[in-house]
Structures are given as C-alpha cells and as structure tokens.
Design an enzyme around this catalytic site. Structure first.
Site, short mmCIF file in Angstrom:
data_model
loop_
_atom_site.label_atom_id
_atom_site.label_comp_id
_atom_site.label_asym_id
_atom_site.label_seq_id
_atom_site.Cartn_x
_atom_site.Cartn_y
_atom_site.Cartn_z
N LYS A 1 2.16 37.45 -52.23
CA LYS A 1 3.46 38.11 -52.22
C LYS A 1 3.37 39.44 -52.97
CE LYS A 1 8.31 36.81 -53.10
NZ LYS A 1 9.17 35.70 -53.54
N SER B 1 12.87 35.04 -50.41
CA SER B 1 12.32 36.39 -50.48
C SER B 1 10.85 36.48 -50.06
CB SER B 1 12.46 36.91 -51.91
OG SER B 1 11.75 36.12 -52.84
N SER C 1 13.35 30.91 -52.31
CA SER C 1 12.48 31.98 -51.80
C SER C 1 11.13 31.50 -51.26
CB SER C 1 12.25 33.03 -52.89
OG SER C 1 13.43 33.76 -53.11
#
Length: 343
Positions: free
Chosen positions: A79, A154, A178
């Site tokens: 990420k 996310s 997320s």
C-alpha cells in the site's frame, strides 16, 4: 505445474522452488500484466520495476546456491502509505506528495527479509479515509470487474491489483474497513488481525515509531486465497520495535477438522441493513451447501445492542482519525455532523 497471473502465491513459490519458473520470469510476467491493464485500472501508480528485477536476479542466484526464505523470489505490492525507503509515502495527502522516507518500516522490512521482489505501491484515497481509492495525487482506481465501480478503500489499489492478477500478495491497513471493504468489493481475501499481532507503526506518513495511545488501526494481508493470507500473516506477525520482551502470539489450534463438525452462525441483517437480493441469495445458497455437508447452520447474533455498539464505535473512530487535527478544526467537523443529525 502451470503458473499464470491468477495462480496463488503458494503455487508460485512451489514452482520457484522446483525450478519450474525463475523469479526473473515471474517478475517479468507481472510487469507485463501491469503494463497491459493498469492504464485503465490505475491500481499501482508507484512502480519499482527495476528494483523488482534486480531483487529477482538476486533471488534466483540465492535459490541456485541453496538459499531459502519464506517468500524468496515472489513479486508483490505494498500500500502506498506503507513506510518504504526511497518510495513515495503520501497517503494521498498533497503536502506529503514529495515525501520519500529513508528507512523501511517494520512491514517493508519483514517482506524484504522474506525475499520478495517489490513491484510497486498501490493507490489510496486522501488520508486513507474513504471506501474508494480516488487520490488527489494519483487519480482514481477502478474495479477490474466493472470499470464504472469502485474497488473499495482505502486499500483499493491493492484489492484491484490482486483481482486483476497484477500481484499475488498485498499488505494493507484497516481502521474502519480498509482491508475488508476492498476484499469484498474485488472478490479477494483480506484479514484484519488483532491489534498487536502485526506491527502498526509505519502505516502513515511520519508515523514511523510505535504509539501505544493510537488504537484501532492495524496492518494486515490481502491475497487471492485463505492459504495465502496465512502465508503472508506468518511473515508479518511480530512485535513493534522495543516490545519484544512482552509480546506473545499464542493462537489456538482449530477445534474441528471436518466441516460436518462445525456450528456456523448466520448474522441477521444488523440494524435493519439488508444485503442486495443478489448478495443475499448467494449467502443463502452457501448456507444451504454447508448444511448439505453436515454442518449445523443457524441464524445467531451476539447478545448486545448493535445500535449502541455502533455509536460507541463511531465515537472512538472519530477521535482516532482526527487526533492530530487542530482543536478548532475538530470542533468545526463535529458541528457539521451535528447539523446533519449524526451523533
């Protein structure tokens, strides 16, 4: 064994160990996939192809010499908000657009020591605070199953990259869904671990050191199979720096081995929020299949007030996600929520 973009990480590692494919070939296969598909998906805006190829070459040399490591030679992504030396870590916040840390955080350190070849970093929304991945810095990530839809957030870029066969593994973070939301939206697997099972530091710009006062946010694995989740979890698990003496992870063994010996609970729609008809029908079909396999399946729910629990959760979440804002800005946000009737 034939390896393609949708093979599991476990199968790719098995093929690497048996010399059925080289790490260089595996990395190049994923790079070609990214170059083919990511123009429309925009899942991996930060790319480190040269770095991945160099790591793959070194992995092949290590394996030829008899070296081993849990993920040796395997390509993967992280990420964008994950602390990684030399690569952007903005969390989608414009003031961090040019921020390049000079050290690896505990997550990056763990996967690099395990032998991975980092393909790049995946897209996120502004401040990791959305159930989509529409970044002011990198643009919007699209769902590979339907480009008009969101992959969730996310960790939306990571979910899309997995679903499109552009990476076999991803590490995300989760404070309010997320990891879980992108996994659900993209049809992959995600695991939000217990708070201290995996180090939490390094998951946001400048938050490099452990902070025991910050609650709820965790980092965890995403993959295309449950077995691969365990594979990556075993690499990531461990204490925060400095907490070694007091850290212990003692997971109980499964109490049952046969599906027919399990009791399985179906959660009723919480707070009256029912899934879509198509999703509900799939859940009911799964319940029927489990029953036919001999499992005891019944509707059940925890014995507490879900509405009150959800309000408490939102209050704590609001504190955590605004903790570093000036008091005036926090109070302005609270006033705006009260105007809309949000507690």
């Amino acid at each position: 064994m034939t390896i393609d973009h949708y093979s599991t990480a476990t199968a790719m590692l098995e093929a690497l160990r048996h010399r059925q494919i080289s790490s260089v070939e595996l990395v190049d296969m994923h790079i070609a996939r990214i170059e083919e598909l990511d123009g429309t998906l925009n899942a991996i805006p930060v790319r480190s192809f040269d770095r991945a190829r160099q790591a793959a070459k070194q992995a092949d040399e290590r394996m030829a010499a008899g070296g081993t490591a849990p993920l040796l030679g395997l390509p993967m992504t992280l990420k964008e908000s994950t602390l990684t030396a030399g690569l952007p870590q903005s969390a989608g916040i414009p003031r961090f657009k040019d921020y390049r840390p000079d050290v690896d955080g505990p997550i990056a350190d763990s996967v690099f020591r395990a032998g991975v070849c980092l393909l790049g970093k995946t897209n996120i929304p502004f401040s990791l605070a959305d159930w989509q991945a529409d970044s002011t810095i990198y643009g919007r990530t699209n769902n590979p199953w339907d480009l008009s839809r969101t992959p969730g957030g996310s960790t939306g870029g990571g979910g899309a990259a997995l679903a499109a066969g552009m990476t076999p593994l991803e590490v995300g973070s989760d404070i309010g869904g997320s990891i879980r939301v992108p996994a659900a939206y993209c049809g992959v697997y995600g695991h939000r671990p217990s708070e201290t099972a995996i180090p939490r530091s390094g998951g946001f710009p400048t938050e490099d050191l452990p902070n025991p006062t910050f609650l709820m946010s965790v980092q965890g694995p995403l993959a295309r199979s449950a077995v691969d989740l365990e594979l990556l979890f075993d690499v990531l698990m461990g204490p925060e720096p400095g907490e070694d003496a007091g850290w212990k992870l003692d997971l109980l063994a499964a109490r049952r081995q046969r599906l027919a010996d399990f009791r399985i609970a179906l959660l009723p729609p919480p707070m009256g929020v029912r899934a879509s008809d198509s999703m509900q029908s799939r859940l009911e079909a799964l319940a029927s299949w489990l029953s036919r396999q001999g499992a005891h399946v019944a509707e059940a729910a925890p014995a507490f007030d879900m509405d009150e629990y959800f309000k408490d959760y939102l209050r704590l979440l609001s504190v955590m996600v605004t903790i570093d804002l000036p008091r005036e800005e926090r109070e302005a946000q609270a006033a705006k929520l009260r105007e809309t009737g949000d507690p």
